[in-house]
Design an enzyme around this catalytic site. Structure first.
Site, PDB file in Angstrom:
ATOM      1  N   ASP A 198      -4.672 -17.053  26.322  1.00 31.84           N
ATOM      2  CA  ASP A 198      -4.127 -17.810  25.131  1.00 31.84           C
ATOM      3  C   ASP A 198      -3.956 -16.542  24.174  1.00 31.84           C
ATOM      4  O   ASP A 198      -2.720 -16.553  23.430  1.00 31.84           O
ATOM      5  CB  ASP A 198      -5.111 -18.638  24.654  1.00 31.84           C
TER       6      ASP A 198
ATOM      7  N   ASP B 273      -0.036 -24.403  29.897  1.00 30.03           N
ATOM      8  CA  ASP B 273      -1.489 -24.265  29.260  1.00 30.03           C
ATOM      9  C   ASP B 273      -2.023 -25.611  29.040  1.00 30.03           C
ATOM     10  O   ASP B 273      -3.333 -25.774  29.115  1.00 30.03           O
ATOM     11  CB  ASP B 273      -1.229 -23.506  27.981  1.00 30.03           C
TER      12      ASP B 273
ATOM     13  N   ASP C  48      -3.616 -27.040  32.566  1.00 29.48           N
ATOM     14  CA  ASP C  48      -4.691 -26.346  33.344  1.00 29.48           C
ATOM     15  C   ASP C  48      -6.162 -26.930  33.312  1.00 29.48           C
ATOM     16  O   ASP C  48      -6.892 -27.312  34.012  1.00 29.48           O
ATOM     17  CB  ASP C  48      -4.982 -24.758  33.065  1.00 29.48           C
TER      18      ASP C  48
END
Length: 232
Positions: free
Chosen positions: A108, A83, A86
């Site tokens: 998320d 996460d 990216d």
């Protein structure tokens, strides 16, 4: 009369108190950028990384449901690594897009829910204890909703506190402590829920102050003399 400690604390939190600030430091951001540049040469896309972050989070939730808290923590942290990368990868490859931001926010929410749903299942045999992770999930979503709704209403909030990064780190720490005792995990998760609910209430307080500060400006524009169209 001097400010009370509560006022000073709220003012400090309004300016932003977050573990995410560490991730935004120059040295950490530089490290992420270097890793992203290496990933860019492999041809992997930012959206692929975003989707890849979902898989270990889901597995983390399953492991938490079975009480394998150590492995659940490891998988949750792996999800967090994907996460974090990216965004830098999108900037490195010049592929920043509104759809990518939407996909990232959607994933998320799913990764946020996975470990808490797993813990709800794990504590389900203990009766009311299952309410604790369920409450934390609701409280965490409330924080995200308030911030997202303010953004939709063009209400600019300051950084504030208990952002997503903070919640995920605290959840990971709570899971890890479950290796020693599931009761510690339950207490940690409950604390995350209470802090999240307080953060949501604080976000609403700040949002009201921002909106109220804009009301005189809106009224002033509405009460201003008409332009040339009404000059006759």
């Amino acid at each position: 009369m001097s400010e009370s400690w509560v006022s000073r604390l709220l003012a400090s939190l309004e300016r932003g108190a977050s573990l995410q600030d560490v991730a935004r430091s120059a040295s950490f951001a530089g490290t992420l950028a270097k890793v992203a540049s290496v990933l860019a040469r492999t041809g992997v896309t930012p959206n692929t990384l975003t989707l890849l972050s979902l898989l270990p989070a889901l597995v983390s939730g399953v492991l938490a449901a079975y009480g394998a808290f150590g492995w659940a923590t490891l998988l949750l942290l792996l999800s967090g690594v994907f996460d974090m990368l990216d965004g830098p990868l999108a900037r490195s490859t010049g592929t920043v897009s509104r759809y990518g931001a939407l996909l990232d926010s959607t994933v998320d929410r799913l990764t946020d829910a996975a470990p808490l749903l797993g813990l709800t299942v794990f504590y389900a045999t203990s009766g009311w204890m299952a309410v604790v992770p369920a409450f934390t999930l609701l409280a965490a979503y409330t924080v995200s909703y308030v911030r997202a709704r303010c953004e939709g209403l063009k209400v600019q909030l300051p950084p504030l506190w208990m952002r997503r990064g903070d919640r995920m780190v605290l959840i990971a720490v709570s899971l890890l402590l479950g290796v020693f005792s599931p009761a510690i995990t339950l207490g940690g998760i409950g604390l995350v829920g209470v802090l999240s609910l307080l953060a949501a209430a604080d976000a609403l307080r700040v949002a009201r102050n921002v909106i109220d500060a804009r009301v005189p400006e809106v009224r002033a524009v509405a009460d201003a003399p008409a332009g040339r169209d009404n000059a006759a």
